[in-house]
Design a protein around this motif. Structure first.
Motif, PDB file in Angstrom:
ATOM      1  N   TYR A 292      32.914  38.149  43.288  1.00  0.00           N
ATOM      2  CA  TYR A 292      33.351  36.952  42.575  1.00  0.00           C
ATOM      3  C   TYR A 292      34.832  36.976  42.203  1.00  0.00           C
ATOM      4  O   TYR A 292      35.478  35.923  42.156  1.00  0.00           O
ATOM      5  CB  TYR A 292      32.489  36.753  41.324  1.00  0.00           C
ATOM      6  CG  TYR A 292      31.035  36.560  41.647  1.00  0.00           C
ATOM      7  CD1 TYR A 292      30.612  35.490  42.425  1.00  0.00           C
ATOM      8  CD2 TYR A 292      30.070  37.457  41.196  1.00  0.00           C
ATOM      9  CE1 TYR A 292      29.268  35.311  42.739  1.00  0.00           C
ATOM     10  CE2 TYR A 292      28.720  37.291  41.501  1.00  0.00           C
ATOM     11  CZ  TYR A 292      28.331  36.223  42.273  1.00  0.00           C
ATOM     12  OH  TYR A 292      27.010  36.059  42.589  1.00  0.00           O
ATOM     13  N   ASN A 293      35.374  38.134  41.970  1.00  0.00           N
ATOM     14  CA  ASN A 293      36.785  38.220  41.615  1.00  0.00           C
ATOM     15  C   ASN A 293      37.658  37.781  42.790  1.00  0.00           C
ATOM     16  O   ASN A 293      38.608  37.011  42.630  1.00  0.00           O
ATOM     17  CB  ASN A 293      37.124  39.646  41.184  1.00  0.00           C
ATOM     18  CG  ASN A 293      38.411  39.716  40.390  1.00  0.00           C
ATOM     19  OD1 ASN A 293      38.630  38.942  39.449  1.00  0.00           O
ATOM     20  ND2 ASN A 293      39.285  40.630  40.761  1.00  0.00           N
ATOM     21  N   ARG A 294      37.321  38.285  43.974  1.00  0.00           N
ATOM     22  CA  ARG A 294      38.092  37.907  45.157  1.00  0.00           C
ATOM     23  C   ARG A 294      37.878  36.443  45.492  1.00  0.00           C
ATOM     24  O   ARG A 294      38.827  35.726  45.836  1.00  0.00           O
ATOM     25  CB  ARG A 294      37.692  38.778  46.353  1.00  0.00           C
ATOM     26  CG  ARG A 294      38.559  38.540  47.586  1.00  0.00           C
ATOM     27  CD  ARG A 294      38.182  39.449  48.737  1.00  0.00           C
ATOM     28  NE  ARG A 294      39.189  39.396  49.781  1.00  0.00           N
ATOM     29  CZ  ARG A 294      39.107  40.040  50.934  1.00  0.00           C
ATOM     30  NH1 ARG A 294      38.038  40.810  51.194  1.00  0.00           N
ATOM     31  NH2 ARG A 294      40.061  39.922  51.836  1.00  0.00           N
TER      32      ARG A 294
ATOM     33  N   GLY B 186      39.918  34.238  43.246  1.00  0.00           N
ATOM     34  CA  GLY B 186      41.328  34.262  43.631  1.00  0.00           C
ATOM     35  C   GLY B 186      41.609  33.349  44.820  1.00  0.00           C
ATOM     36  O   GLY B 186      42.617  32.623  44.840  1.00  0.00           O
ATOM     37  N   GLU B 187      40.729  33.386  45.807  1.00  0.00           N
ATOM     38  CA  GLU B 187      40.913  32.537  46.985  1.00  0.00           C
ATOM     39  C   GLU B 187      40.743  31.064  46.642  1.00  0.00           C
ATOM     40  O   GLU B 187      41.503  30.208  47.111  1.00  0.00           O
ATOM     41  CB  GLU B 187      39.920  32.935  48.081  1.00  0.00           C
ATOM     42  CG  GLU B 187      40.154  34.315  48.662  1.00  0.00           C
ATOM     43  CD  GLU B 187      41.530  34.472  49.302  1.00  0.00           C
ATOM     44  OE1 GLU B 187      42.067  33.488  49.845  1.00  0.00           O
ATOM     45  OE2 GLU B 187      42.072  35.594  49.254  1.00  0.00           O
ATOM     46  N   PHE B 188      39.768  30.744  45.808  1.00  0.00           N
ATOM     47  CA  PHE B 188      39.549  29.348  45.425  1.00  0.00           C
ATOM     48  C   PHE B 188      40.735  28.811  44.618  1.00  0.00           C
ATOM     49  O   PHE B 188      41.106  27.641  44.755  1.00  0.00           O
ATOM     50  CB  PHE B 188      38.259  29.217  44.618  1.00  0.00           C
ATOM     51  CG  PHE B 188      37.011  29.519  45.406  1.00  0.00           C
ATOM     52  CD1 PHE B 188      36.978  29.337  46.782  1.00  0.00           C
ATOM     53  CD2 PHE B 188      35.861  29.984  44.774  1.00  0.00           C
ATOM     54  CE1 PHE B 188      35.824  29.612  47.514  1.00  0.00           C
ATOM     55  CE2 PHE B 188      34.704  30.263  45.495  1.00  0.00           C
ATOM     56  CZ  PHE B 188      34.689  30.074  46.871  1.00  0.00           C
ATOM     57  N   ARG B 189      41.324  29.662  43.797  1.00  0.00           N
ATOM     58  CA  ARG B 189      42.517  29.241  43.055  1.00  0.00           C
ATOM     59  C   ARG B 189      43.672  28.963  44.008  1.00  0.00           C
ATOM     60  O   ARG B 189      44.451  28.016  43.809  1.00  0.00           O
ATOM     61  CB  ARG B 189      42.914  30.332  42.054  1.00  0.00           C
ATOM     62  CG  ARG B 189      42.041  30.401  40.815  1.00  0.00           C
ATOM     63  CD  ARG B 189      42.378  31.622  39.991  1.00  0.00           C
ATOM     64  NE  ARG B 189      41.642  31.651  38.727  1.00  0.00           N
ATOM     65  CZ  ARG B 189      41.505  32.733  37.980  1.00  0.00           C
ATOM     66  NH1 ARG B 189      42.052  33.900  38.369  1.00  0.00           N
ATOM     67  NH2 ARG B 189      40.824  32.681  36.841  1.00  0.00           N
TER      68      ARG B 189
ATOM     69  N   GLY C 294      37.203  32.731  50.751  1.00  0.00           N
ATOM     70  CA  GLY C 294      36.587  32.641  49.427  1.00  0.00           C
ATOM     71  C   GLY C 294      35.081  32.462  49.513  1.00  0.00           C
ATOM     72  O   GLY C 294      34.325  33.066  48.750  1.00  0.00           O
ATOM     73  N   MET C 295      34.641  31.644  50.463  1.00  0.00           N
ATOM     74  CA  MET C 295      33.202  31.405  50.633  1.00  0.00           C
ATOM     75  C   MET C 295      32.471  32.680  51.038  1.00  0.00           C
ATOM     76  O   MET C 295      31.371  32.955  50.555  1.00  0.00           O
ATOM     77  CB  MET C 295      32.968  30.317  51.683  1.00  0.00           C
ATOM     78  CG  MET C 295      33.326  28.927  51.221  1.00  0.00           C
ATOM     79  SD  MET C 295      32.244  28.365  49.868  1.00  0.00           S
ATOM     80  CE  MET C 295      32.737  26.655  49.745  1.00  0.00           C
ATOM     81  N   VAL C 296      33.093  33.454  51.930  1.00  0.00           N
ATOM     82  CA  VAL C 296      32.465  34.705  52.362  1.00  0.00           C
ATOM     83  C   VAL C 296      32.379  35.677  51.183  1.00  0.00           C
ATOM     84  O   VAL C 296      31.341  36.302  50.944  1.00  0.00           O
ATOM     85  CB  VAL C 296      33.233  35.335  53.527  1.00  0.00           C
ATOM     86  CG1 VAL C 296      32.619  36.692  53.894  1.00  0.00           C
ATOM     87  CG2 VAL C 296      33.224  34.416  54.740  1.00  0.00           C
ATOM     88  N   ALA C 297      33.479  35.795  50.444  1.00  0.00           N
ATOM     89  CA  ALA C 297      33.490  36.690  49.282  1.00  0.00           C
ATOM     90  C   ALA C 297      32.445  36.258  48.255  1.00  0.00           C
ATOM     91  O   ALA C 297      31.746  37.087  47.668  1.00  0.00           O
ATOM     92  CB  ALA C 297      34.881  36.705  48.650  1.00  0.00           C
ATOM     93  N   TYR C 298      32.333  34.956  48.052  1.00  0.00           N
ATOM     94  CA  TYR C 298      31.338  34.413  47.116  1.00  0.00           C
ATOM     95  C   TYR C 298      29.929  34.769  47.566  1.00  0.00           C
ATOM     96  O   TYR C 298      29.095  35.200  46.768  1.00  0.00           O
ATOM     97  CB  TYR C 298      31.510  32.898  47.035  1.00  0.00           C
ATOM     98  CG  TYR C 298      30.515  32.193  46.137  1.00  0.00           C
ATOM     99  CD1 TYR C 298      30.687  32.166  44.760  1.00  0.00           C
ATOM    100  CD2 TYR C 298      29.412  31.534  46.683  1.00  0.00           C
ATOM    101  CE1 TYR C 298      29.780  31.501  43.940  1.00  0.00           C
ATOM    102  CE2 TYR C 298      28.503  30.875  45.879  1.00  0.00           C
ATOM    103  CZ  TYR C 298      28.692  30.857  44.505  1.00  0.00           C
ATOM    104  OH  TYR C 298      27.796  30.203  43.715  1.00  0.00           O
ATOM    105  N   ARG C 299      29.658  34.601  48.862  1.00  0.00           N
ATOM    106  CA  ARG C 299      28.334  34.924  49.402  1.00  0.00           C
ATOM    107  C   ARG C 299      28.028  36.417  49.222  1.00  0.00           C
ATOM    108  O   ARG C 299      26.879  36.797  49.000  1.00  0.00           O
ATOM    109  CB  ARG C 299      28.289  34.563  50.883  1.00  0.00           C
ATOM    110  CG  ARG C 299      26.981  34.941  51.578  1.00  0.00           C
ATOM    111  CD  ARG C 299      25.854  34.014  51.214  1.00  0.00           C
ATOM    112  NE  ARG C 299      26.034  32.710  51.811  1.00  0.00           N
ATOM    113  CZ  ARG C 299      25.648  32.396  53.057  1.00  0.00           C
ATOM    114  NH1 ARG C 299      25.039  33.287  53.810  1.00  0.00           N
ATOM    115  NH2 ARG C 299      25.844  31.182  53.522  1.00  0.00           N
ATOM    116  N   MET C 300      29.053  37.249  49.290  1.00  0.00           N
ATOM    117  CA  MET C 300      28.872  38.696  49.175  1.00  0.00           C
ATOM    118  C   MET C 300      28.808  39.160  47.721  1.00  0.00           C
ATOM    119  O   MET C 300      28.601  40.344  47.449  1.00  0.00           O
ATOM    120  CB  MET C 300      29.995  39.421  49.910  1.00  0.00           C
ATOM    121  CG  MET C 300      30.031  39.149  51.409  1.00  0.00           C
ATOM    122  SD  MET C 300      31.439  39.925  52.254  1.00  0.00           S
ATOM    123  CE  MET C 300      30.899  41.634  52.281  1.00  0.00           C
ATOM    124  N   GLY C 301      29.011  38.231  46.779  1.00  0.00           N
ATOM    125  CA  GLY C 301      28.974  38.596  45.373  1.00  0.00           C
ATOM    126  C   GLY C 301      30.269  39.194  44.864  1.00  0.00           C
ATOM    127  O   GLY C 301      30.306  39.731  43.755  1.00  0.00           O
TER     128      GLY C 301
END
Length: 238
Positions: A75-77, A80-83, A66-73
Motif C-alpha cells: 500500500y505504501n508504494r 506513492g504511485e497514485f499520488r 500503482g494498481m499492481v502494488a495495490y493488488r500485492m498489498g
C-alpha cells in the motif's frame, strides 16, 4: 498483444513519446492488465516497472504500477504511485484507492481526512460510490459498525446497478445482527451482480437458512402452543 487494445485516452498520453517507445510501452501496459487478470502479479509487476522506466511521466504507466502494488498489498508504494498520477494528470479519479491505501496502512484518521477533502467533490457518481464503500470499511475497521452503516446510506443505495454498494450495506447489516434486513439487501445485490463479482448469491443462501431456521423455531413454538390449547378441555364447554 499489439498495444492497440488500450483505451484511446491512454494512446493520447503516449503521444509524448517517440513512436517506437510508445508502441513498446503500450504493449507492456496491455500485458499488465492481462497478467493481473490471470493473477500473475510478479509478471504484472515486471511489465509495469518496465513501462515506468520507459515512460515515467505518463500517468497511465504510473497508474499501472500503482494498481499492481495495490493488488500485492504494497500500500505504501501504491499510494506513492497514485499520488504521482494525480500530480501528472490533475485528476483525482484514484481517490478511493488512495483512501483504501491509507486504510491498509492502518492510518484511519488520514483515510477519513482524505475522503472528505475537496477533491472528493470532483468525482463521478461511480467514483463517489467506491469512495463511500471504502469509507464504510474504514469505519468498520475502527469498530464503528453503526457509523459504517450510516456512511452507506444515501440516494445511490437504491440505484439500479449499485450492487457493490448494496452488498456493502447488506454485509454491514449482517455484522450488526440484522439478518432479515441483510437478506433483503444481499438479494438486491445478487440480482444486480450479473457477472458474479461478489458472493451475494452465497450470502443469500446462507442467510435464508438462518432466517428459515428462526422462523421454523417460532412456528414450532406457536404450533405447540396451539396444540396445548386444543388439547385442554375448556371447563365451560360441555
Amino acid at each position: 498483444m499489439t498495444g492497440q487494445e488500450l483505451d484511446r485516452s491512454v494512446h493520447h498520453q503516449l503521444r509524448t513519446l517517440t513512436k517506437e517507445n510508445a508502441e513498446g510501452v503500450a504493449r507492456h501496459l496491455v500485458m499488465v492488465a492481462a497478467t493481473l487478470a490471470a493473477d500473475e502479479t510478479q509478471l504484472a509487476l515486471a511489465h509495469a516497472e518496465t513501462a515506468v522506466r520507459r515512460a515515467g511521466r505518463v500517468p497511465a504507466a504510473r497508474e499501472a504500477l500503482g494498481m499492481v502494488a495495490y493488488r500485492m498489498g504494497d500500500y505504501n508504494r501504491a499510494l506513492g504511485e497514485f499520488r504521482t498520477v494525480r500530480r501528472l494528470s490533475g485528476s483525482s479519479h484514484l481517490l478511493a484507492l488512495m483512501v483504501d491505501c491509507e486504510r491498509g496502512l492502518g492510518r484511519f484518521d488520514r483515510a477519513l481526512e482524505l475522503a472528505s477533502s475537496p477533491e472528493a467533490r470532483t468525482l463521478t457518481a461511480a467514483e463517489r460510490e467506491e469512495l463511500t464503500i471504502v469509507v464504510s470499511g474504514v469505519r468498520r475497521d475502527m469498530g464503528q459498525d453503526a457509523a459504517a452503516l450510516v456512511a452507506l446510506q444515501g440516494p445511490g443505495l437504491r440505484r439500479k446497478g449499485a450492487f457493490r454498494l448494496q452488498y456493502a450495506y447488506a454485509d454491514t447489516l449482517a455484522a450488526l445482527g440484522r439478518a432479515d434486513e441483510a437478506l433483503d439487501w444481499f438479494t438486491r445485490a445478487a440480482l444486480g451482480d450479473v457477472e458474479g463479482e461478489t458472493d451475494a448469491v452465497e450470502r443469500v443462501e446462507e442467510l435464508q437458512g438462518t432466517v428459515q431456521t428462526d422462523l421454523l423455531e417460532g412456528d414450532d413454538s406457536e404450533e405447540s402452543g396451539a396444540e396445548d390449547s386444543l388439547g385442554t378441555e375448556d371447563p365451560d364447554v360441555r
